[in-house]
Design an enzyme around this catalytic site. Structure first.
Site, short mmCIF file in Angstrom:
data_model
loop_
_atom_site.label_atom_id
_atom_site.label_comp_id
_atom_site.label_asym_id
_atom_site.label_seq_id
_atom_site.Cartn_x
_atom_site.Cartn_y
_atom_site.Cartn_z
N LYS A 1 -15.47 6.32 1.44
CA LYS A 1 -14.36 6.35 0.49
C LYS A 1 -13.66 7.70 0.69
O LYS A 1 -13.57 8.52 -0.22
CB LYS A 1 -14.91 6.17 -0.94
N ASP B 1 -26.38 0.31 -0.68
CA ASP B 1 -27.09 -0.52 -1.65
C ASP B 1 -26.22 -1.70 -2.06
O ASP B 1 -26.66 -2.85 -2.06
CB ASP B 1 -27.44 0.33 -2.89
N ASP C 1 -14.12 -0.27 -0.52
CA ASP C 1 -13.55 -1.40 -1.28
C ASP C 1 -13.00 -2.46 -0.33
O ASP C 1 -13.23 -3.66 -0.49
CB ASP C 1 -12.49 -0.92 -2.29
N ASP D 1 -26.52 -5.95 -0.72
CA ASP D 1 -26.71 -7.09 -1.63
C ASP D 1 -25.59 -8.10 -1.42
O ASP D 1 -25.81 -9.31 -1.38
CB ASP D 1 -26.69 -6.64 -3.11
N TYR E 1 -28.04 9.02 -5.47
CA TYR E 1 -29.39 8.66 -5.91
C TYR E 1 -30.25 9.89 -6.16
O TYR E 1 -31.15 9.85 -6.99
CB TYR E 1 -30.08 7.80 -4.83
C1 IPM Z 1 -32.76 -1.58 -2.84
C2 IPM Z 1 -32.95 -1.60 -4.35
C3 IPM Z 1 -33.32 -0.20 -4.82
C4 IPM Z 1 -32.16 0.73 -4.47
C5 IPM Z 1 -33.67 -0.09 -6.30
C6 IPM Z 1 -34.78 -1.06 -6.69
C7 IPM Z 1 -34.03 1.32 -6.70
O1 IPM Z 1 -31.82 -2.08 -4.98
O2 IPM Z 1 -33.73 -1.27 -2.12
O3 IPM Z 1 -31.66 -1.87 -2.39
O4 IPM Z 1 -31.20 0.84 -5.24
O5 IPM Z 1 -32.22 1.36 -3.42
MG MG Z 2 -30.33 -2.75 -3.67
#
Ligand code: IPM
Ligand code: MG
Length: 360
Positions: free
Chosen positions: A190, A248, A224, A252, A143
């Site tokens: 990884k 990240d 993975d 999700d 990032y």
């Molecule tokens: C999160 C989001 C952010 C990230 C984005 C919006 C930049 O997906 O907080 O997980 O990738 O960190």
């Molecule tokens: Mg995210």
């Protein structure tokens, strides 16, 4: 009376609506548990770009630096999402606030609620008893590494870099958290491919061997495989420690386990002020409709109060949210049939906090 300065950053989309409920709940908790609040609102994201041209204005940084904690709604707007040429983006505001405030650890707890088992796309027997927390590194890796494009625009690169110090500081937070939980920690990396992952592994291996962490059952897993195990057997995890991008992605993924993304809070901590936000995004399709689930933001307030050591107040928010779920006092993401509005759910939780306190 103790007084806390909270910087409030509603942001974009449903951000302002869920933040409004979270602030109501915060006020109810303050009344019930006798502390004072000084709130200061500030801009971030697309609204900040619209009003100032900058996704993170200087005034916002100042307000956050002067606060005891920051509460954030959501950042992001569709008008920027599919435009690779946009000169500024709302997300830059989020990345910059993390970096500027030194929020190196993002803590995302995931647990399931029996009442929602049916909502989860994963079979009930696999998600029963799921209760883990991801410690995601937040200010390093790909990032924030060197990135660029060749002059002819035909190639581009992003680089991932980590130092031992960056790994060490978040690893210790994760190990300390594991000591207070089920005493298991899994490093996700990884290391079969990436040099940075090998540095993570070497660094974390050493920490795991320290006598104070002797009780921790420490393991590591390739990302993975972890992505697969999170769906196949999520209850095996207690504390997951990982770098920025893997964190990240797997958070999700993990957010679908409970059945609604609208329930998951997060904390981002560093050495100074900490920031609390729901893990969901700005959900632009729902903006202004009073239908978004405010619970993730309300639970982020609970995490914030725990951070401020207002543990009883935090507990009462958690109990109120649990009861709202048990009684199906929920928004439409959880039940179309019983759907209440964002503000009705907020009001119910506020009333419950009062009631719990009165009967205590
Ligand atoms: C999160 C989001 C952010 C990230 C984005 C919006 C930049 O997906 O907080 O997980 O990738 O960190
Ligand atoms: Mg995210």
């Amino acid at each position: 009376m103790k007084k806390y300065k909270i910087a409030v950053l509603p942001g974009d989309g449903i951000g302002p609506e869920v933040i409004a409920q979270a602030i109501k709940v915060l006020h109810s908790a303050a009344d019930a548990f006798h502390f004072e609040l000084e709130l200061s609102e500030a801009l971030i994201g697309a609204v900040a770009i619209d009003q100032t041209g900058n996704p993170l204005p200087e005034d916002t940084i100042t307000k956050c630096r002067n606060a005891d904690a920051v509460l954030l709604g959501a950042v992001g707007h569709p008008k920027y999402d599919n435009d690779p040429h946009a000169p500024v983006r709302p997300e830059q505001g989020l990345l910059k606030i993390r970096k500027t405030l030194g929020l190196f650890a993002n803590i995302r707890p995931v647990s399931t609620y029996p009442i929602l088992y049916d909502k989860s796309p994963i079979k009930t027997e696999r998600i029963q008893g799921v209760d883990f927390v991801v410690f995601r590194e937040l200010t390093g890796g790909i990032y924030f590494g060197k990135k660029g494009k060749s002059e002819d625009g035909k190639s581009a690169y992003d680089t991932s870099e980590y130092s031992v110090d960056e790994i060490d500081r978040i690893a210790r937070l994760a190990f300390d958290a594991a000591l207070k939980r089920r005493k298991k920690l899994c490093l996700v990396d990884k290391a079969n491919v990436l040099e940075t992952s090998r540095l993570w592994r070497a660094t974390v291996d050493l920490i795991a061997r320290e006598p104070k962490y002797a009780e921790i059952e420490y393991s590591s897993m390739f990302v993975d495989n972890a992505a697969m195990q999170l769906i196949q057997w999520p209850s095996q995890f207690d504390v997951i420690l990982t770098e920025n991008m893997f964190g990240d992605i797997i958070t999700d993924e993990a957010s679908v386990i409970p059945g609604s993304m609208g329930l998951l809070p997060s904390a981002s901590v560093g050495s100074n002020v900490a920031l609390f936000e729901p893990i969901h995004g700005s959900y632009p399709q729902a903006a202004g409709k009073n239908i978004a689930n405010p619970m993730a933001t309300i639970l982020s307030v609970a995490m914030m109060l725990e951070h401020l050591n207002e543990n009883e107040a935090a507990k009462s928010i958690r109990v109120a949210v649990d009861q709202a779920l048990e009684q199906w006092y929920v928004t439409e993401d959880i039940s179309k049939q019983f759907a209440k509005s964002t503000s009705e759910v907020g009001d119910w939780i506020c009333a419950k906090i009062k009631e719990l306190k009165a009967s205590a």
